[in-house]
Design a protein around this motif. Structure first.
Motif, short mmCIF file in Angstrom:
data_model
loop_
_atom_site.label_atom_id
_atom_site.label_comp_id
_atom_site.label_asym_id
_atom_site.label_seq_id
_atom_site.Cartn_x
_atom_site.Cartn_y
_atom_site.Cartn_z
N SER A 1 -2.98 9.12 10.22
CA SER A 1 -2.76 7.59 10.55
C SER A 1 -3.75 6.74 9.41
O SER A 1 -3.61 5.44 9.31
N PRO B 1 -4.74 4.96 5.82
CA PRO B 1 -3.98 4.77 4.61
C PRO B 1 -4.38 5.49 3.46
O PRO B 1 -5.31 5.85 3.17
N THR C 1 0.25 -2.26 5.94
CA THR C 1 -0.46 -2.81 7.04
C THR C 1 -0.83 -4.25 6.22
O THR C 1 -1.85 -4.08 5.12
N ARG D 1 -4.08 -7.81 11.84
CA ARG D 1 -3.27 -6.86 10.97
C ARG D 1 -1.96 -6.88 11.86
O ARG D 1 -1.73 -6.95 12.83
N ARG D 2 -1.01 -6.48 10.80
CA ARG D 2 0.41 -6.13 11.04
C ARG D 2 0.88 -5.09 10.38
O ARG D 2 0.54 -5.19 9.06
N GLN D 3 1.67 -4.26 11.02
CA GLN D 3 2.15 -3.19 10.33
C GLN D 3 3.63 -3.44 10.10
O GLN D 3 4.42 -4.15 10.69
N PRO E 1 6.97 -1.50 8.61
CA PRO E 1 7.72 -0.06 8.11
C PRO E 1 8.26 -0.35 6.82
O PRO E 1 8.82 -1.45 6.71
#
Length: 145
Positions: free
Chosen positions: A5, A7, A75, A83-85, A87
């Protein structure tokens, strides 16, 4: 070995930047109060601008990491300190916008995620935007394989 998980790359605000902003706010208040000479409007404006600088510095302290990339995606900072993920399939383009104005040139990293556009300058990333874009493209290509 890194946990899955975490980064693999992250870019953050340079540590000196919030210190400079806080020092600027303190200097502004000191000069404003010294030079206000009883002018309430000038004193209020000085304190308001200094409060804005403090708020800006607090954001740098609360959310220093502006961008992170791993095999799953990106991210990005979202809002004040959220925060925003994203993909990798949601990322449509990674570009660097270069502009020259009044003898100065700036670079901005642009991450187009369809319905949202995320912009990062050199001081958001602590690195040149073109280098970050190259790394992001490499991470994205490695994630596809």
């Amino acid at each position: 070995m890194q946990p899955p998980s975490s980064p693999s790359h992250q870019w953050r605000v340079p540590p000196a930047l919030p210190v400079v902003k806080l020092a600027g706010a303190a200097l502004l208040v000191a000069l404003g109060l010294l030079l206000a000479d009883g002018d309430r409007v000038q004193a209020v404006l000085t304190v308001a601008v200094a409060a804005g600088l403090v708020g800006w510095a607090l954001r740098d302290l609360l959310a220093p990491v502006r961008l992170a990339a791993d095999p799953a995606g990106l991210t990005v900072i979202h809002g004040y300190a959220g925060r925003r993920q994203l993909p990798w399939p949601a990322v449509e383009a990674i570009t660097v916008d270069r502009r020259s104005r009044l003898g100065l040139s700036t670079e901005t990293l642009e991450i187009d995620a369809g319905e949202s556009l995320h912009l990062f300058g050199r001081y958001d990333l602590g690195a040149p935007p073109d280098e970050v874009a190259g790394t992001l493209r490499s991470v994205r290509a490695a994630a596809r394989h």
